[in-house]
Scaffold this active site. Structure first.
Site, short mmCIF file in Angstrom:
data_model
loop_
_atom_site.label_atom_id
_atom_site.label_comp_id
_atom_site.label_asym_id
_atom_site.label_seq_id
_atom_site.Cartn_x
_atom_site.Cartn_y
_atom_site.Cartn_z
N LEU A 179 0.86 -1.18 0.00
CA LEU A 179 0.00 0.00 0.00
C LEU A 179 0.90 1.24 0.00
O LEU A 179 2.08 1.15 0.31
CB LEU A 179 -0.89 0.00 1.24
N SER A 180 0.33 2.38 -0.31
CA SER A 180 1.18 3.57 -0.36
C SER A 180 1.83 3.84 1.00
O SER A 180 2.97 4.29 1.06
CB SER A 180 0.41 4.80 -0.84
N GLU A 181 1.11 3.56 2.11
CA GLU A 181 1.72 3.64 3.44
C GLU A 181 1.16 2.59 4.37
O GLU A 181 -0.04 2.26 4.30
CB GLU A 181 1.51 5.03 4.09
N THR A 182 2.03 2.09 5.24
CA THR A 182 1.64 1.29 6.39
C THR A 182 2.13 2.03 7.63
O THR A 182 3.29 2.45 7.70
CB THR A 182 2.25 -0.12 6.34
N HIS A 187 -2.97 10.53 5.24
CA HIS A 187 -4.07 9.56 5.23
C HIS A 187 -3.84 8.43 6.23
O HIS A 187 -4.79 7.95 6.86
CB HIS A 187 -4.31 9.02 3.82
#
Length: 260
Positions: free
Chosen positions: A42-45, A71
């Site tokens: 994902l774009s961030e964890t 986000h």
């Protein structure tokens, strides 16, 4: 390890920006956090551990740890409110970008982030070739920011991601324009972090909000990110800080099978 996937800046699943959230009793190694983020893709964890009354929060893309993420911060507050501290009205996070506060207002979460006014820079031919259009203005903060002529240019943009990755300045590339039905629109690209397009980028609005507040002579604005998923952000300029609010929706809850 409990693991959640939350769609942030969304009112329904498959909208907004999905973030992976891990609430830990104690820290695991940075190498393990990076492996989890890479596996999630994902774009961030985000990883959070409670320390006294606050939480320490860290964010990882599939490629590296980063210093600020909107986000995934909103999504972390959502998980804490839903599963850990349902009576809390706000959450305080200690991060690489200082202390960040998220306040709850019914089903909306408001981020208190630093304002980052970008500095104007010259437009190069490499920038034009990478974007596929000629921007009217260019700026640099942590990321490159380009102002386009109108919403349609932002929506229809098809950049060359390899060329964006090769631009020497900026961690990411953000494009923006005045909106037709909202105050401003945008899209965000982070090929240097193995994220070609970030569906909704909260941290980019640390640049967008002060810029558009000055340009539109407004302190309260509604913004829309025009990725395929899309997302709506409610923005307030407050001098050295910005407020970024939105909704969130739980997509998944799981257990990660790790040797701790």
């Amino acid at each position: 390890m409990k693991y959640y996937v939350v769609d942030a800046f969304a009112t329904r699943i498959f909208e907004g920006n999905p973030a992976g959230i891990c609430i830990l009793d104690r820290w695991i190694s940075p190498e393990q956090m990076q492996q989890i983020a890479t596996e999630n893709n994902l774009s961030e964890t985000a990883f959070a551990v409670k320390e006294d009354e606050d939480y320490r929060l860290r964010w990882f893309t599939p490629a590296a740890e980063i210093d600020l993420c909107g986000h995934a911060t909103l999504a972390t507050a959502f998980v804490l409110a839903q599963f850990y501290e349902p009576e809390a009205e706000q959450f305080v996070f200690r991060t690489l970008s200082g202390t960040l506060v998220v306040k709850r207002s019914e089903d909306r979460y408001e981020l208190d982030f630093p304002s980052r006014i970008p500095e104007p820079i010259a437009i190069s031919e490499d920038m034009i070739q990478a974007l596929g259009v000629t921007p009217s203005e260019a700026y640099l903060s942590r990321d490159l920011m380009f102002v386009l002529e109108n919403e349609e240019q932002v929506r229809n943009l098809t950049p060359d991601f390899s060329a964006l990755k090769s631009l020497p300045d900026g961690l990411g590339v953000n494009v923006t324009a005045r909106g037709n039905e909202v105050d401003f629109v945008s899209r965000s690209f982070f090929p240097k972090l193995q994220v070609n397009e970030d569906p909704v980028c909260g941290s980019a609005h640390c640049n967008f909000i002060p810029f558009w507040s000055q340009r539109l002579n407004k302190t309260e604005m509604v913004a829309r990110q025009l990725s395929k998923r899309g997302g709506t952000l409610y923005c307030t300029a407050q001098g050295e800080r910005v407020k970024i609010a939105g909704n969130a929706v739980l997509y998944a809850e799981a257990d990660l099978k790790l040797d701790m």
